[in-house]
Write a protein that holds these residues in place. Structure first.
Motif, PDB file in Angstrom:
ATOM      1  N   GLN A 183       0.699  -1.164   0.017  1.00  9.14           N
ATOM      2  CA  GLN A 183       0.081   0.022  -0.140  1.00  9.14           C
ATOM      3  C   GLN A 183       0.878   1.164  -0.074  1.00  9.14           C
ATOM      4  O   GLN A 183       1.974   1.276   0.549  1.00  9.14           O
ATOM      5  CB  GLN A 183      -0.884   0.160   1.123  1.00  9.14           C
ATOM      6  CG  GLN A 183      -2.073  -0.603   1.101  1.00  9.14           C
ATOM      7  CD  GLN A 183      -3.297  -0.176   0.061  1.00  9.14           C
ATOM      8  OE1 GLN A 183      -2.923  -0.127  -1.119  1.00  9.14           O
ATOM      9  NE2 GLN A 183      -3.982   0.583   0.694  1.00  9.14           N
ATOM     10  N   ARG A 186       4.702   1.587   0.671  1.00 13.29           N
ATOM     11  CA  ARG A 186       5.421   0.515  -0.268  1.00 13.29           C
ATOM     12  C   ARG A 186       5.755   1.514  -1.507  1.00 13.29           C
ATOM     13  O   ARG A 186       5.420   1.314  -2.546  1.00 13.29           O
ATOM     14  CB  ARG A 186       4.775  -0.425  -0.611  1.00 13.29           C
ATOM     15  CG  ARG A 186       4.638  -1.691   0.448  1.00 13.29           C
ATOM     16  CD  ARG A 186       3.840  -2.985   0.170  1.00 13.29           C
ATOM     17  NE  ARG A 186       4.455  -3.684  -0.939  1.00 13.29           N
ATOM     18  CZ  ARG A 186       5.506  -4.471  -0.701  1.00 13.29           C
ATOM     19  NH1 ARG A 186       5.772  -4.625   0.866  1.00 13.29           N
ATOM     20  NH2 ARG A 186       6.002  -4.890  -1.671  1.00 13.29           N
ATOM     21  N   PHE A 222       8.889   3.394  -3.799  1.00 20.81           N
ATOM     22  CA  PHE A 222      10.237   3.223  -4.178  1.00 20.81           C
ATOM     23  C   PHE A 222      10.428   4.553  -5.100  1.00 20.81           C
ATOM     24  O   PHE A 222       9.743   5.075  -5.606  1.00 20.81           O
ATOM     25  CB  PHE A 222      10.462   2.020  -5.074  1.00 20.81           C
ATOM     26  CG  PHE A 222      10.145   0.771  -4.342  1.00 20.81           C
ATOM     27  CD1 PHE A 222       8.888   0.148  -4.382  1.00 20.81           C
ATOM     28  CD2 PHE A 222      10.902   0.148  -3.420  1.00 20.81           C
ATOM     29  CE1 PHE A 222       8.326  -0.954  -3.979  1.00 20.81           C
ATOM     30  CE2 PHE A 222      10.379  -0.918  -2.824  1.00 20.81           C
ATOM     31  CZ  PHE A 222       9.330  -1.314  -3.027  1.00 20.81           C
ATOM     32  N   ASN A 260       9.943   4.998  -8.664  1.00 22.65           N
ATOM     33  CA  ASN A 260       8.594   5.136  -9.390  1.00 22.65           C
ATOM     34  C   ASN A 260       8.250   6.581  -9.874  1.00 22.65           C
ATOM     35  O   ASN A 260       8.646   7.353  -9.309  1.00 22.65           O
ATOM     36  CB  ASN A 260       7.486   4.854  -8.199  1.00 22.65           C
ATOM     37  CG  ASN A 260       7.519   3.444  -7.877  1.00 22.65           C
ATOM     38  OD1 ASN A 260       8.273   2.448  -8.210  1.00 22.65           O
ATOM     39  ND2 ASN A 260       7.122   3.185  -6.506  1.00 22.65           N
ATOM     40  N   THR A 264       2.698   5.302  -9.344  1.00 14.01           N
ATOM     41  CA  THR A 264       2.340   3.985  -9.448  1.00 14.01           C
ATOM     42  C   THR A 264       3.379   3.306  -8.858  1.00 14.01           C
ATOM     43  O   THR A 264       4.790   3.541  -8.767  1.00 14.01           O
ATOM     44  CB  THR A 264       2.575   3.774 -10.965  1.00 14.01           C
ATOM     45  OG1 THR A 264       2.020   2.280 -11.256  1.00 14.01           O
ATOM     46  CG2 THR A 264       3.536   4.176 -11.720  1.00 14.01           C
ATOM     47  N   SER A 265       2.671   1.997  -8.185  1.00 11.68           N
ATOM     48  CA  SER A 265       3.914   0.875  -7.596  1.00 11.68           C
ATOM     49  C   SER A 265       3.497  -0.459  -7.949  1.00 11.68           C
ATOM     50  O   SER A 265       2.309  -0.558  -7.647  1.00 11.68           O
ATOM     51  CB  SER A 265       4.034   1.457  -6.128  1.00 11.68           C
ATOM     52  OG  SER A 265       4.988   0.694  -5.468  1.00 11.68           O
ATOM     53  N   SER A 266       4.341  -1.064  -8.085  1.00  4.39           N
ATOM     54  CA  SER A 266       4.001  -2.588  -8.344  1.00  4.39           C
ATOM     55  C   SER A 266       2.981  -2.874  -9.188  1.00  4.39           C
ATOM     56  O   SER A 266       1.861  -3.734  -8.886  1.00  4.39           O
ATOM     57  CB  SER A 266       4.046  -3.306  -7.000  1.00  4.39           C
ATOM     58  OG  SER A 266       5.128  -3.214  -6.027  1.00  4.39           O
ATOM     59  N   GLY A 267       2.591  -2.138 -10.252  1.00  3.93           N
ATOM     60  CA  GLY A 267       1.457  -2.208 -11.141  1.00  3.93           C
ATOM     61  C   GLY A 267       0.196  -1.751 -10.833  1.00  3.93           C
ATOM     62  O   GLY A 267      -0.778  -1.746 -11.542  1.00  3.93           O
ATOM     63  N   SER A 268      -0.020  -0.953  -9.624  1.00  5.97           N
ATOM     64  CA  SER A 268      -0.980  -0.318  -9.263  1.00  5.97           C
ATOM     65  C   SER A 268      -0.800   1.035  -9.147  1.00  5.97           C
ATOM     66  O   SER A 268       0.158   1.452  -8.987  1.00  5.97           O
ATOM     67  CB  SER A 268      -1.452  -1.037  -7.656  1.00  5.97           C
ATOM     68  OG  SER A 268      -1.588  -2.256  -7.771  1.00  5.97           O
ATOM     69  N   TYR A 304      -1.877   4.866  -7.634  1.00  2.74           N
ATOM     70  CA  TYR A 304      -2.284   5.309  -6.222  1.00  2.74           C
ATOM     71  C   TYR A 304      -2.679   6.831  -6.260  1.00  2.74           C
ATOM     72  O   TYR A 304      -1.994   7.421  -7.296  1.00  2.74           O
ATOM     73  CB  TYR A 304      -1.117   5.449  -4.979  1.00  2.74           C
ATOM     74  CG  TYR A 304      -1.210   3.510  -4.938  1.00  2.74           C
ATOM     75  CD1 TYR A 304      -0.135   2.938  -5.583  1.00  2.74           C
ATOM     76  CD2 TYR A 304      -1.744   3.073  -3.970  1.00  2.74           C
ATOM     77  CE1 TYR A 304       0.016   1.575  -5.445  1.00  2.74           C
ATOM     78  CE2 TYR A 304      -1.627   1.547  -3.767  1.00  2.74           C
ATOM     79  CZ  TYR A 304      -0.649   0.980  -4.279  1.00  2.74           C
ATOM     80  OH  TYR A 304      -0.231  -0.352  -4.213  1.00  2.74           O
TER      81      TYR A 304
END
Length: 115
Positions: A1, A27, A29, A32, A98-102, A104
């Protein structure tokens, strides 16, 4: 999240300046991409500006030359310096990443430009 929290919105006169900030946590990075979108009443959400971890930027034509996006990777933060604002810039501004394909979004911050 990932959590995104915007700040810096408010009321400004046409021709004035405003600076928006967004702090990311969770989460996230530093690699991103991050950016800003906006949504005016009765209109669809639209891209304002994005920035990669390396500092490459992309702007909507309507704000190019007036707005500047920047980021601080150490703080997981992104900023939007808004200069020469116009009444048509009035909208809720949302921070994005965007992070890990999602994707936000933040909760949004209202920017109102008076003529």
């Amino acid at each position: 999240q990932v959590q995104l929290v915007e700040s810096g919105g408010g009321l400004v006169q046409a021709g004035g300046s405003l600076r928006l900030s967004c702090a990311a946590s969770g989460r996230i990075f530093s690699g991103n991409p991050m950016g800003w979108y906006r949504q005016a009443p009765g209109k669809q959400r639209e891209l304002v500006a994005t920035i990669t971890s390396g500092g490459s930027t992309n702007y909507a034509g309507s704000v190019k030359g007036r707005f500047t996006i920047s980021r601080d990777n150490a703080k997981n933060a992104v900023y939007l310096q808004m200069n020469s604002v116009r009444p048509e810039d009035t909208a809720v501004y949302y921070c994005w990443t965007t992070s890990s394909g999602s994707m936000y979004w933040g909760q949004g911050t209202q920017v109102t430009v008076s003529s």
